[in-house]
Design a protein around this motif. Structure first.
Motif, PDB file in Angstrom:
ATOM      1  N   ARG A   1      49.432  30.745 -78.035  1.00  0.00           N
ATOM      2  CA  ARG A   1      49.150  29.341 -78.377  1.00  0.00           C
ATOM      3  C   ARG A   1      49.235  28.954 -79.852  1.00  0.00           C
ATOM      4  NH1 ARG A   1      44.129  29.788 -74.441  1.00  0.00           N
ATOM      5  NH2 ARG A   1      44.426  31.910 -75.209  1.00  0.00           N
ATOM      6  N   PRO A   2      48.860  29.832 -80.786  1.00  0.00           N
ATOM      7  CA  PRO A   2      49.006  29.393 -82.195  1.00  0.00           C
ATOM      8  C   PRO A   2      50.460  29.092 -82.562  1.00  0.00           C
ATOM      9  CG  PRO A   2      47.551  31.294 -82.062  1.00  0.00           C
ATOM     10  CD  PRO A   2      48.152  31.122 -80.686  1.00  0.00           C
ATOM     11  N   ILE A   3      51.424  29.646 -81.796  1.00  0.00           N
ATOM     12  CA  ILE A   3      52.839  29.337 -82.059  1.00  0.00           C
ATOM     13  C   ILE A   3      53.386  28.362 -81.011  1.00  0.00           C
ATOM     14  CG2 ILE A   3      55.187  30.308 -82.181  1.00  0.00           C
ATOM     15  CD1 ILE A   3      53.917  32.836 -83.428  1.00  0.00           C
ATOM     16  N   THR A   4      53.100  28.627 -79.731  1.00  0.00           N
ATOM     17  CA  THR A   4      53.657  27.737 -78.689  1.00  0.00           C
ATOM     18  C   THR A   4      53.070  26.332 -78.792  1.00  0.00           C
ATOM     19  OG1 THR A   4      51.986  28.472 -77.097  1.00  0.00           O
ATOM     20  CG2 THR A   4      54.120  29.588 -77.030  1.00  0.00           C
ATOM     21  N   GLY A   5      51.837  26.227 -79.282  1.00  0.00           N
ATOM     22  CA  GLY A   5      51.188  24.919 -79.360  1.00  0.00           C
ATOM     23  C   GLY A   5      51.331  24.261 -80.727  1.00  0.00           C
ATOM     24  N   ALA A   6      52.052  24.886 -81.647  1.00  0.00           N
ATOM     25  CA  ALA A   6      52.167  24.321 -83.000  1.00  0.00           C
ATOM     26  C   ALA A   6      53.154  23.160 -83.018  1.00  0.00           C
ATOM     27  CB  ALA A   6      52.643  25.407 -83.967  1.00  0.00           C
ATOM     28  N   THR A   7      52.910  22.204 -83.892  1.00  0.00           N
ATOM     29  CA  THR A   7      53.845  21.078 -84.022  1.00  0.00           C
ATOM     30  C   THR A   7      55.199  21.614 -84.492  1.00  0.00           C
ATOM     31  OG1 THR A   7      51.904  20.179 -85.101  1.00  0.00           O
ATOM     32  CG2 THR A   7      53.738  18.673 -84.815  1.00  0.00           C
ATOM     33  N   ASP A   8      55.169  22.602 -85.391  1.00  0.00           N
ATOM     34  CA  ASP A   8      56.406  23.223 -85.866  1.00  0.00           C
ATOM     35  C   ASP A   8      56.317  24.730 -85.596  1.00  0.00           C
ATOM     36  OD1 ASP A   8      58.503  24.328 -87.230  1.00  0.00           O
ATOM     37  OD2 ASP A   8      58.213  23.143 -89.061  1.00  0.00           O
ATOM     38  N   PRO A   9      56.772  25.177 -84.408  1.00  0.00           N
ATOM     39  CA  PRO A   9      56.618  26.592 -84.048  1.00  0.00           C
ATOM     40  C   PRO A   9      57.293  27.537 -85.035  1.00  0.00           C
ATOM     41  CG  PRO A   9      57.291  25.307 -82.129  1.00  0.00           C
ATOM     42  CD  PRO A   9      57.381  24.396 -83.315  1.00  0.00           C
ATOM     43  N   GLN A  10      58.466  27.134 -85.579  1.00  0.00           N
ATOM     44  CA  GLN A  10      59.165  28.027 -86.515  1.00  0.00           C
ATOM     45  C   GLN A  10      58.341  28.216 -87.798  1.00  0.00           C
ATOM     46  OE1 GLN A  10      62.091  29.761 -85.700  1.00  0.00           O
ATOM     47  NE2 GLN A  10      61.618  30.837 -87.592  1.00  0.00           N
ATOM     48  N   ALA A  11      57.704  27.132 -88.237  1.00  0.00           N
ATOM     49  CA  ALA A  11      56.857  27.242 -89.442  1.00  0.00           C
ATOM     50  C   ALA A  11      55.630  28.104 -89.146  1.00  0.00           C
ATOM     51  CB  ALA A  11      56.429  25.856 -89.904  1.00  0.00           C
ATOM     52  N   ALA A  12      55.047  27.934 -87.964  1.00  0.00           N
ATOM     53  CA  ALA A  12      53.881  28.760 -87.602  1.00  0.00           C
ATOM     54  C   ALA A  12      54.301  30.227 -87.532  1.00  0.00           C
ATOM     55  CB  ALA A  12      53.302  28.303 -86.259  1.00  0.00           C
ATOM     56  N   LEU A  13      55.463  30.489 -86.933  1.00  0.00           N
ATOM     57  CA  LEU A  13      55.962  31.866 -86.844  1.00  0.00           C
ATOM     58  C   LEU A  13      56.173  32.448 -88.248  1.00  0.00           C
ATOM     59  CD1 LEU A  13      57.067  34.257 -85.161  1.00  0.00           C
ATOM     60  CD2 LEU A  13      59.278  33.103 -85.140  1.00  0.00           C
ATOM     61  N   ALA A  14      56.758  31.643 -89.129  1.00  0.00           N
ATOM     62  CA  ALA A  14      57.005  32.111 -90.499  1.00  0.00           C
ATOM     63  C   ALA A  14      55.685  32.481 -91.185  1.00  0.00           C
ATOM     64  CB  ALA A  14      57.741  31.035 -91.294  1.00  0.00           C
ATOM     65  N   ASP A  15      54.675  31.712 -90.905  1.00  0.00           N
ATOM     66  CA  ASP A  15      53.361  31.955 -91.469  1.00  0.00           C
ATOM     67  C   ASP A  15      52.800  33.300 -90.967  1.00  0.00           C
ATOM     68  OD1 ASP A  15      51.421  30.950 -93.085  1.00  0.00           O
ATOM     69  OD2 ASP A  15      50.320  30.002 -91.430  1.00  0.00           O
ATOM     70  N   PHE A  16      52.917  33.528 -89.648  1.00  0.00           N
ATOM     71  CA  PHE A  16      52.491  34.813 -89.080  1.00  0.00           C
ATOM     72  C   PHE A  16      53.298  35.952 -89.697  1.00  0.00           C
ATOM     73  CE2 PHE A  16      50.298  32.396 -85.840  1.00  0.00           C
ATOM     74  CZ  PHE A  16      49.274  33.236 -85.451  1.00  0.00           C
ATOM     75  N   MET A  17      54.626  35.723 -89.836  1.00  0.00           N
ATOM     76  CA  MET A  17      55.485  36.788 -90.377  1.00  0.00           C
ATOM     77  C   MET A  17      55.072  37.156 -91.795  1.00  0.00           C
ATOM     78  SD  MET A  17      59.120  35.439 -88.934  1.00  0.00           S
ATOM     79  CE  MET A  17      60.142  36.513 -89.907  1.00  0.00           C
ATOM     80  N   SER A  18      54.717  36.152 -92.592  1.00  0.00           N
ATOM     81  CA  SER A  18      54.375  36.501 -93.972  1.00  0.00           C
ATOM     82  C   SER A  18      53.049  37.264 -94.019  1.00  0.00           C
ATOM     83  CB  SER A  18      54.392  35.273 -94.878  1.00  0.00           C
ATOM     84  OG  SER A  18      53.220  34.568 -94.745  1.00  0.00           O
ATOM     85  N   GLU A  19      52.115  36.936 -93.136  1.00  0.00           N
ATOM     86  CA  GLU A  19      50.859  37.715 -93.103  1.00  0.00           C
ATOM     87  C   GLU A  19      51.120  39.151 -92.652  1.00  0.00           C
ATOM     88  OE1 GLU A  19      47.096  36.323 -91.848  1.00  0.00           O
ATOM     89  OE2 GLU A  19      47.644  34.213 -92.013  1.00  0.00           O
ATOM     90  N   VAL A  20      52.070  39.299 -91.702  1.00  0.00           N
ATOM     91  CA  VAL A  20      52.408  40.640 -91.221  1.00  0.00           C
ATOM     92  C   VAL A  20      53.084  41.441 -92.319  1.00  0.00           C
ATOM     93  CG1 VAL A  20      53.991  41.884 -89.677  1.00  0.00           C
ATOM     94  CG2 VAL A  20      52.524  40.074 -88.764  1.00  0.00           C
ATOM     95  N   SER A  21      54.109  40.855 -92.939  1.00  0.00           N
ATOM     96  CA  SER A  21      54.903  41.653 -93.878  1.00  0.00           C
ATOM     97  C   SER A  21      54.091  42.072 -95.101  1.00  0.00           C
ATOM     98  CB  SER A  21      56.185  40.928 -94.280  1.00  0.00           C
ATOM     99  OG  SER A  21      55.841  39.753 -94.933  1.00  0.00           O
ATOM    100  N   GLY A  22      53.092  41.288 -95.442  1.00  0.00           N
ATOM    101  CA  GLY A  22      52.241  41.678 -96.565  1.00  0.00           C
ATOM    102  C   GLY A  22      51.301  42.829 -96.245  1.00  0.00           C
ATOM    103  N   ASN A  23      51.232  43.220 -94.982  1.00  0.00           N
ATOM    104  CA  ASN A  23      50.258  44.244 -94.590  1.00  0.00           C
ATOM    105  C   ASN A  23      50.862  45.457 -93.898  1.00  0.00           C
ATOM    106  OD1 ASN A  23      47.299  43.256 -95.030  1.00  0.00           O
ATOM    107  ND2 ASN A  23      48.496  41.464 -94.456  1.00  0.00           N
ATOM    108  N   LEU A  24      52.200  45.523 -93.863  1.00  0.00           N
ATOM    109  CA  LEU A  24      52.827  46.676 -93.218  1.00  0.00           C
ATOM    110  C   LEU A  24      52.510  47.930 -94.021  1.00  0.00           C
ATOM    111  CD1 LEU A  24      56.305  45.151 -92.322  1.00  0.00           C
ATOM    112  CD2 LEU A  24      54.540  45.909 -90.706  1.00  0.00           C
ATOM    113  N   PRO A  25      52.185  49.037 -93.330  1.00  0.00           N
ATOM    114  CA  PRO A  25      51.856  50.262 -94.045  1.00  0.00           C
ATOM    115  C   PRO A  25      53.034  50.762 -94.893  1.00  0.00           C
ATOM    116  CG  PRO A  25      51.439  50.511 -91.683  1.00  0.00           C
ATOM    117  CD  PRO A  25      52.052  49.161 -91.876  1.00  0.00           C
TER     118      PRO A  25
END
Ligand code: C5P
Length: 244
Positions: free
Chosen positions: A217-241
């Motif tokens: 839902r944080p992505i499927t329900g977002a007004t701009d799913p691609q922007a929400a996904l990009a936001d998740f991606m940046s949080e992920v990439s900053g924390n990869l081991p």
């Protein structure tokens, strides 16, 4: 199959929609270079293999979340069909189906050389409390049962498990390197938790050892799913081991 630690796509978007039109309309707004997608029981039952093909034609890898649980021969057949007929990237089976069923699931693809989907286990459903487990005859707390079933999955040759954010650290500590941990219940600060009781941030889950995150839902329900996904991606990439 790329090992997860070399895989740039860590996010799996849960396509919890009811029909084809809505699903494909949503996918028009996502880039398959940035994520994979999960198709579960509701969408698959409604739209079937035809929709799986259409989603793949748009370039998306699919996690088929049908949680197979049956006698070993039947589960092995379902795993082969999901691999050979549907060509999915990942699928899952219930670990509580027991060792013979898990071995049959893992072994069902042993003669396929070119293409090996991930087959992972579901340990204890997060909807079950310790009391529910006791009613089912499982006296140990859910965490102990999760670890026991994850070890059984590994011994049987499965590639990993689905686990809640609360179990990631425990499993990462106890399971061998390369054993996949796929984690739903992911929310950024500020996202509505919905019906998820215990949630974790995307960066925190990756830092704790999750390989793939399932986000709906944080992505499927977002007004701009691609922007929400990009936001998740940046949080992920900053924390990869091991960033690359
Ligand atoms: O919308 P949300 O991010 O909560 O969606 C999470 C997805 O992961 C849903 O498809 C849900 O069915 C699935 N899932 C889960 N918890 C589990 C197993 C699967 O939330 N323990």
């Amino acid at each position: 199959m790329k090992p997860a630690d070399k895989d740039p796509k860590r996010l799996i978007v849960a396509l919890d929609f009811v029909g084809e039109k809505e699903t494909l309309g949503f996918l028009d707004r996502l880039d398959p270079d940035n994520c994979r997608v999960k198709i579960g029981k509701e969408l698959f039952t409604a739209c079937g293999p035809a929709l799986v093909k259409k989603v793949q034609q748009r370039g998306f890898d699919i996690f088929l979340d049908l949680k197979f649980h049956d006698i070993p021969n039947t589960v092995a057949g379902a795993v082969r069909a999901a691999a050979l007929e549907l060509g999915v990237w990942m699928m899952n089976v219930h670990a509580s189906g027991g060792r013979a069923m898990l071995e049959a699931a893992a072994g069902a693809l042993s003669d396929i050389v070119c293409w090996h989907p991930h087959v992972i286990g579901v340990t204890v459903l997060t909807s079950l409390s310790d009391d529910d487990l006791a009613e089912l005859g499982v006296r140990d707390p859910a965490r102990d049962q999760v670890l026991r079933l994850a070890r059984l999955c590994d011994a049987a040759g499965l590639g990993g498990v689905v686990c809640s954010p609360a179990e990631v650290a425990l499993l990462r500590e106890n399971m061998p390197r390369g054993f996949l941990l796929v984690t739903p219940g992911i929310r950024r600060s500020g996202d509505a938790s919905g019906d998820q009781k215990r949630v974790m941030g995307p960066g925190e889950a990756i830092a704790a050892g999750a390989d793939y995150l399932v986000v709906g839902r944080p992505i499927t329900g977002a007004t701009d799913p691609q922007a929400a996904l990009a936001d998740f991606m940046s949080e992920v990439s900053g924390n990869l081991p091991n960033p690359y």
